[in-house]
Structures are given as structure tokens and as C-alpha cells.
Design a protein around this motif. Structure first.
Motif, short mmCIF file in Angstrom:
data_model
loop_
_atom_site.label_atom_id
_atom_site.label_comp_id
_atom_site.label_asym_id
_atom_site.label_seq_id
_atom_site.Cartn_x
_atom_site.Cartn_y
_atom_site.Cartn_z
N ARG A 5 0.86 -1.19 0.00
CA ARG A 5 0.00 0.00 0.00
C ARG A 5 0.89 1.23 0.00
O ARG A 5 1.81 1.34 0.80
N HIS A 6 0.58 2.14 -0.89
CA HIS A 6 1.35 3.37 -0.99
C HIS A 6 0.54 4.53 -0.42
O HIS A 6 -0.67 4.60 -0.62
N SER A 7 1.21 5.42 0.26
CA SER A 7 0.53 6.63 0.74
C SER A 7 0.33 7.58 -0.44
O SER A 7 0.94 7.41 -1.49
N ALA A 8 -0.50 8.57 -0.24
CA ALA A 8 -0.76 9.54 -1.31
C ALA A 8 0.52 10.26 -1.71
O ALA A 8 0.75 10.50 -2.91
N GLU A 9 1.36 10.57 -0.73
CA GLU A 9 2.62 11.26 -1.04
C GLU A 9 3.54 10.38 -1.88
O GLU A 9 4.18 10.85 -2.82
N GLN A 10 3.60 9.08 -1.54
CA GLN A 10 4.43 8.16 -2.30
C GLN A 10 3.91 8.04 -3.74
O GLN A 10 4.70 8.01 -4.69
N ILE A 11 2.61 7.98 -3.89
CA ILE A 11 2.02 7.86 -5.23
C ILE A 11 2.35 9.10 -6.05
O ILE A 11 2.74 8.99 -7.22
N LEU A 15 4.41 9.23 -9.49
CA LEU A 15 3.85 9.80 -10.72
C LEU A 15 4.75 10.91 -11.28
O LEU A 15 4.88 11.04 -12.50
N ARG A 16 5.36 11.67 -10.39
CA ARG A 16 6.29 12.71 -10.84
C ARG A 16 7.50 12.07 -11.53
O ARG A 16 7.94 12.52 -12.59
N ASP A 51 -2.51 15.82 -11.38
CA ASP A 51 -1.52 16.89 -11.20
C ASP A 51 -1.43 17.35 -9.74
O ASP A 51 -0.99 18.46 -9.47
N MET A 52 -1.84 16.51 -8.82
CA MET A 52 -1.86 16.89 -7.41
C MET A 52 -0.43 16.95 -6.86
O MET A 52 0.45 16.21 -7.28
N LYS A 53 -0.22 17.83 -5.90
CA LYS A 53 1.08 17.95 -5.24
C LYS A 53 0.97 17.31 -3.85
O LYS A 53 -0.12 17.05 -3.35
N SER A 54 2.10 17.06 -3.23
CA SER A 54 2.13 16.36 -1.94
C SER A 54 1.33 17.09 -0.86
O SER A 54 0.59 16.48 -0.10
N ASP A 55 1.47 18.41 -0.80
CA ASP A 55 0.74 19.16 0.23
C ASP A 55 -0.77 19.12 -0.02
O ASP A 55 -1.56 19.12 0.93
N GLU A 56 -1.18 19.07 -1.28
CA GLU A 56 -2.60 18.96 -1.59
C GLU A 56 -3.14 17.60 -1.16
O GLU A 56 -4.27 17.50 -0.69
N ALA A 57 -2.33 16.55 -1.31
CA ALA A 57 -2.75 15.21 -0.89
C ALA A 57 -2.90 15.14 0.63
O ALA A 57 -3.83 14.52 1.14
#
Length: 110
Positions: A5-11, A15-16, A51-57
């Protein structure tokens, strides 16, 4: 293959990296192999996180947690049923009389 399982930040970081690989001319098959995910997962991540960024996640996760606390689950409005299909006695009126053809039977009213 072990499921991870990946966290949103890892995903978002993956993707970047994937977009950088795609710009370098790598195919999707090469990208997913390097990321260690399936092609289906890669496309789902693109659709979900785009196109989400880590802080948005992080903010999205906070809002979802707040929403869970603010909106408790709604209880089932149907009365509890016994295995026989009868409604428990506490749910029926105490002075309910049995009627026959619209008339109350005085012997059964107690």
C-alpha cells in the motif's frame, strides 16, 4: 507478488518520476516496471491523483478525516427483528388490543 500500500505522497512522487521518464522517451511498460506497479495501477493513480502535489494530498486526507468525524453513520430506521420475524415487545404499544372485524374483544384486553 507482495501487495504494497502506498501513501498519497508516495504515489504523487512516483507519478512525478513517471512523468520525467515519459518525457525521456520511455514506454509505459518500462515506466511501470521501474516503479514496481501494474499498468492498471499506474493508470488509476494518474486518473485519481493527476496533477496533485504532496501538500494537496495531505490536505485532502485531513478533510476526509474531518468529514468522517462530522458525519456519523445514520442508524438503520427499521425496527430490530427477532429470528422468528416478530417485533420485540418493547416496540409494540402496551395497551394494544386484538380486534375482530373492527371491534375490540373485551376478554383479550387486559
Amino acid at each position: 507478488m507482495k501487495r504494497t500500500r502506498h501513501s498519497a505522497e508516495q504515489i504523487i512522487n512516483k507519478l512525478r518520476d513517471a512523468s520525467a521518464m515519459a518525457a525521456a522517451g520511455k514506454t509505459v511498460a518500462q515506466i511501470v516496471q521501474q516503479l514496481g506497479v501494474s499498468e492498471q495501477t499506474y493508470h488509476r493513480w494518474q486518473q485519481q491523483y493527476g496533477d496533485m502535489k504532496s501538500d494537496e494530498a495531505k490536505r485532502l486526507r485531513q478533510l476526509e478525516a474531518e468529514n468522517q468525524l462530522a458525519c456519523p453513520p445514520i442508524p438503520d430506521p427499521s425496527p430490530m427483528r427477532l429470528p422468528t420475524g416478530r417485533v420485540p415487545a418493547s416496540d409494540t404499544p402496551a395497551n394494544e388490543a386484538k380486534t375482530t372485524l373492527g371491534r375490540t374483544d373485551p376478554q383479550q384486553v387486559a
